[in-house]
Motif scaffolding. Structure first.
Motif, PDB file in Angstrom:
ATOM      1  N   GLY A   1     -36.666 -30.061 -38.789  1.00 27.93           N
ATOM      2  CA  GLY A   1     -35.815 -29.756 -40.375  1.00 27.93           C
ATOM      3  C   GLY A   1     -35.796 -31.135 -40.440  1.00 27.93           C
ATOM      4  O   GLY A   1     -35.095 -31.485 -41.670  1.00 27.93           O
TER       5      GLY A   1
ATOM      6  N   SER B   1     -40.861 -24.048 -47.030  1.00 23.29           N
ATOM      7  CA  SER B   1     -39.854 -23.345 -45.770  1.00 23.29           C
ATOM      8  C   SER B   1     -41.030 -22.024 -45.653  1.00 23.29           C
ATOM      9  O   SER B   1     -40.857 -21.839 -44.577  1.00 23.29           O
ATOM     10  CB  SER B   1     -38.778 -22.425 -45.746  1.00 23.29           C
ATOM     11  OG  SER B   1     -39.030 -21.843 -47.228  1.00 23.29           O
TER      12      SER B   1
ATOM     13  N   GLY C   1     -36.402 -31.707 -48.556  1.00 18.62           N
ATOM     14  CA  GLY C   1     -35.892 -31.242 -49.996  1.00 18.62           C
ATOM     15  C   GLY C   1     -34.586 -31.205 -50.590  1.00 18.62           C
ATOM     16  O   GLY C   1     -33.827 -31.017 -51.348  1.00 18.62           O
ATOM     17  N   ARG C   2     -33.311 -31.266 -49.476  1.00 20.25           N
ATOM     18  CA  ARG C   2     -32.301 -31.389 -50.340  1.00 20.25           C
ATOM     19  C   ARG C   2     -32.710 -32.913 -50.842  1.00 20.25           C
ATOM     20  O   ARG C   2     -31.114 -33.435 -51.362  1.00 20.25           O
ATOM     21  CB  ARG C   2     -31.335 -31.833 -48.920  1.00 20.25           C
ATOM     22  CG  ARG C   2     -31.118 -30.481 -48.482  1.00 20.25           C
ATOM     23  CD  ARG C   2     -30.634 -30.143 -46.917  1.00 20.25           C
ATOM     24  NE  ARG C   2     -30.540 -28.782 -46.536  1.00 20.25           N
ATOM     25  CZ  ARG C   2     -29.532 -29.021 -45.296  1.00 20.25           C
ATOM     26  NH1 ARG C   2     -28.803 -29.875 -44.842  1.00 20.25           N
ATOM     27  NH2 ARG C   2     -29.200 -27.426 -44.265  1.00 20.25           N
TER      28      ARG C   2
ATOM     29  N   ARG D   1     -36.626 -29.649 -44.192  1.00 14.49           N
ATOM     30  CA  ARG D   1     -35.379 -29.308 -44.657  1.00 14.49           C
ATOM     31  C   ARG D   1     -35.048 -30.645 -45.394  1.00 14.49           C
ATOM     32  O   ARG D   1     -34.315 -30.441 -46.612  1.00 14.49           O
ATOM     33  CB  ARG D   1     -35.102 -29.087 -44.013  1.00 14.49           C
ATOM     34  CG  ARG D   1     -33.934 -28.089 -44.721  1.00 14.49           C
ATOM     35  CD  ARG D   1     -33.008 -26.780 -43.598  1.00 14.49           C
ATOM     36  NE  ARG D   1     -31.618 -27.418 -41.825  1.00 14.49           N
ATOM     37  CZ  ARG D   1     -32.840 -27.591 -40.874  1.00 14.49           C
ATOM     38  NH1 ARG D   1     -34.072 -26.513 -40.889  1.00 14.49           N
ATOM     39  NH2 ARG D   1     -32.443 -28.405 -40.032  1.00 14.49           N
ATOM     40  N   TRP D   2     -33.941 -32.070 -44.657  1.00 11.02           N
ATOM     41  CA  TRP D   2     -33.693 -32.499 -45.402  1.00 11.02           C
ATOM     42  C   TRP D   2     -33.895 -33.611 -46.832  1.00 11.02           C
ATOM     43  O   TRP D   2     -33.388 -33.785 -47.304  1.00 11.02           O
ATOM     44  CB  TRP D   2     -33.084 -33.641 -44.062  1.00 11.02           C
ATOM     45  CG  TRP D   2     -32.126 -32.967 -43.344  1.00 11.02           C
ATOM     46  CD1 TRP D   2     -32.729 -32.577 -41.842  1.00 11.02           C
ATOM     47  CD2 TRP D   2     -31.099 -32.655 -42.771  1.00 11.02           C
ATOM     48  NE1 TRP D   2     -31.670 -32.005 -41.224  1.00 11.02           N
ATOM     49  CE2 TRP D   2     -30.376 -32.406 -41.882  1.00 11.02           C
ATOM     50  CE3 TRP D   2     -29.877 -33.154 -43.967  1.00 11.02           C
ATOM     51  CZ2 TRP D   2     -29.401 -32.254 -41.879  1.00 11.02           C
ATOM     52  CZ3 TRP D   2     -28.812 -32.807 -44.187  1.00 11.02           C
ATOM     53  CH2 TRP D   2     -28.271 -32.240 -42.797  1.00 11.02           C
TER      54      TRP D   2
ATOM     55  N   ARG E   1     -36.963 -25.912 -51.012  1.00 10.81           N
ATOM     56  CA  ARG E   1     -36.804 -24.986 -49.989  1.00 10.81           C
ATOM     57  C   ARG E   1     -37.479 -24.238 -50.051  1.00 10.81           C
ATOM     58  O   ARG E   1     -38.143 -23.853 -48.833  1.00 10.81           O
ATOM     59  CB  ARG E   1     -35.571 -25.027 -49.890  1.00 10.81           C
ATOM     60  CG  ARG E   1     -34.231 -25.981 -49.745  1.00 10.81           C
ATOM     61  CD  ARG E   1     -32.878 -25.379 -49.709  1.00 10.81           C
ATOM     62  NE  ARG E   1     -32.788 -24.726 -49.753  1.00 10.81           N
ATOM     63  CZ  ARG E   1     -31.555 -24.991 -51.178  1.00 10.81           C
ATOM     64  NH1 ARG E   1     -31.140 -26.093 -51.656  1.00 10.81           N
ATOM     65  NH2 ARG E   1     -30.789 -24.164 -52.132  1.00 10.81           N
ATOM     66  N   THR E   2     -38.021 -23.089 -50.842  1.00 15.79           N
ATOM     67  CA  THR E   2     -38.716 -22.283 -51.119  1.00 15.79           C
ATOM     68  C   THR E   2     -39.969 -22.772 -50.033  1.00 15.79           C
ATOM     69  O   THR E   2     -40.579 -22.441 -49.705  1.00 15.79           O
ATOM     70  CB  THR E   2     -38.965 -21.502 -52.063  1.00 15.79           C
ATOM     71  OG1 THR E   2     -37.605 -21.041 -52.129  1.00 15.79           O
ATOM     72  CG2 THR E   2     -39.552 -20.060 -51.952  1.00 15.79           C
TER      73      THR E   2
ATOM     74  N   HIS F   1     -44.659 -24.751 -43.804  1.00 11.26           N
ATOM     75  CA  HIS F   1     -44.638 -23.718 -42.349  1.00 11.26           C
ATOM     76  C   HIS F   1     -45.996 -23.304 -42.110  1.00 11.26           C
ATOM     77  O   HIS F   1     -46.253 -23.463 -41.327  1.00 11.26           O
ATOM     78  CB  HIS F   1     -43.197 -22.977 -42.453  1.00 11.26           C
ATOM     79  CG  HIS F   1     -43.377 -22.424 -40.965  1.00 11.26           C
ATOM     80  ND1 HIS F   1     -43.092 -22.728 -40.371  1.00 11.26           N
ATOM     81  CD2 HIS F   1     -43.380 -21.000 -41.046  1.00 11.26           C
ATOM     82  CE1 HIS F   1     -43.209 -22.481 -39.509  1.00 11.26           C
ATOM     83  NE2 HIS F   1     -43.322 -21.160 -39.324  1.00 11.26           N
TER      84      HIS F   1
END
Length: 399
Positions: free
Chosen positions: A48, A26, A54-55, A51-52, A22-23, A30
């Motif tokens: 996002g 992000s 990364g999860r 982000r998804w 996530r880091t 980015h």
């Protein structure tokens, strides 16, 4: 103890990899998206998608790490793997869904005028149904064919449940393929109480913001099963129609006398008409010979016909009347309200406020000019008219 320590270690590793991913996404990704000239990476980041994605990393770590835990029962191990797989599928579906939303954003920001939101919603629906089938199959251990056969047996129920979806999809295809409706169109649909601008078109509904700022929600299928008026053609043409009649009192219509003709020659817009028409009438009357002595045989100009000619010239020379569109003044059938003289032309603007101002200015001028031609507007008697008659008829009133 070794099993517990291994389980804790796997959880810590999954958590750390999730935080690192996530880091990275992000901050690093980015920054990269901000430096590139492409718009698609910015849209993906805003929606996002990264982000998804990364999860998904912690779920992958758990899937590969659980079999390494010593002493863990097989059924518990399988349950944890199934849950992790289900979460991974869910996160993947959410990433694809956000990607579809990003595509819609890019399409809307570009030159795309037709709404694709309904298609994207349908793809999302199919995506989540497929994900649900995969998750159920992973938990039950059944084959996809077995699940589809069960769905086939419930087809009647599914048709009932997804009736609006099916109707909305078919309607959306027709609206899009025939270019019947776009976001931003002004539509009028009295049956739904809609008279305003389309602000959203989805798989299920069409939202219209009325001019009184209320929002009307119309089922998408209703846009092809019922009639409505789309004003897009008027907006694109650059002109808006003026169609309104002046009701002339029939008792005020008469032949023009010489002194009246002389007075009307003061109007610049009538000079050419009076000259041409006067010469044509004089030539006609001369050809009658002795029959010209009877007034019923002679041609004469009327105040209504002359006024109609004036209005035609006035509209053709008006700076706010569209010169490339139909412009005419016609006399309609007389009725109990008098003789309708209809003005039919187009203002050279589609802006509502300007259009109303142009229309009002035209009719203000024409109504005020009627007495110059000896004409009167028809008007039903008001309380003031009745009072004037009663006062004038009162005994002892001087004439």
């Amino acid at each position: 103890m070794r099993g517990i320590a291994a389980a804790v270690l796997i959880v810590i590793v999954a958590w750390i990899t999730g935080v690192l991913t996530r880091t990275f996404l992000s901050r690093v990704v980015h920054r990269v998206t901000l430096k590139t000239a492409w718009r698609w990476d910015d849209a993906l980041f805003e929606r996002g998608t990264f982000r998804w994605l990364g999860r998904m990393v912690p779920t992958i770590v758990i899937q590969f790490g659980v079999p390494l835990i010593p002493g863990l029962p097989a059924n518990i191990q399988q349950l944890i793997v199934d849950v992790a797989t289900a979460l991974m599928v869910l996160f993947a579906v959410m990433a694809v869904s956000s990607m579809l939303s990003a595509i819609e954003d890019l399409y809307r920001q570009g030159s795309g005028q037709r709404s694709i939101k309904g298609v994207m919603q349908l793809l999302n629906l199919a995506l989540f149904i497929s994900a649900a089938l995969v998750i159920i199959v992973s938990f039950t251990g059944r084959s996809v064919g077995w699940m589809l056969s069960g769905i086939g047996a419930m087809s009647a129920v599914l048709m009932l449940v997804f009736k609006d979806t099916i109707l909305g999809f078919v309607a959306g295809l027709q609206l899009s393929s025939n270019d019947m409706l776009r976001v931003g169109d002004w539509i009028t649909m009295p049956s739904a109480g809609a008279d305003g601008d389309v602000i959203d078109i989805t798989l299920y509904t069409v939202k219209v913001r009325n001019f009184d700022k209320t929002i009307v929600t119309i089922p998408t299928w209703k846009m092809i099963s019922e009639s409505y008026q789309n004003w897009r053609g008027m907006s694109e043409s650059g002109g808006r129609r003026i169609k309104r009649a002046l009701y002339i009192d029939a008792a005020s219509v008469h032949f023009l006398e010489d002194d009246e003709l002389a007075s009307l020659t003061r109007l610049r817009l009538l000079r050419e008409y009076l000259g041409v028409q006067g010469d044509a009438i004089a030539r006609w009357n001369r050809e009658l010979g002795d029959d010209a002595e009877c007034e019923g045989n002679r041609r004469r100009m009327t105040n209504l016909g002359t006024f109609r000619a004036y209005v035609t010239t006035y509209l053709q020379s008006h700076p706010d009347v569209h010169e490339d569109m139909t412009c005419m003044v016609r006399q309609l059938q007389a009725d109990e309200h008098g003789v309708p003289l209809e003005i039919y032309c187009f203002a050279n603007t589609t802006v509502w406020a300007k259009y109303e101002t142009i229309q009002a200015d035209i009719f203000d001028h024409l109504i005020a000019l009627l007495p110059e031609f000896g004409l009167r507007m028809y008007q039903q008697p008001s309380g003031h008219d009745v009072r004037e008659v009663l006062v004038s008829a009162a005994p002892g009133r001087a004439e």
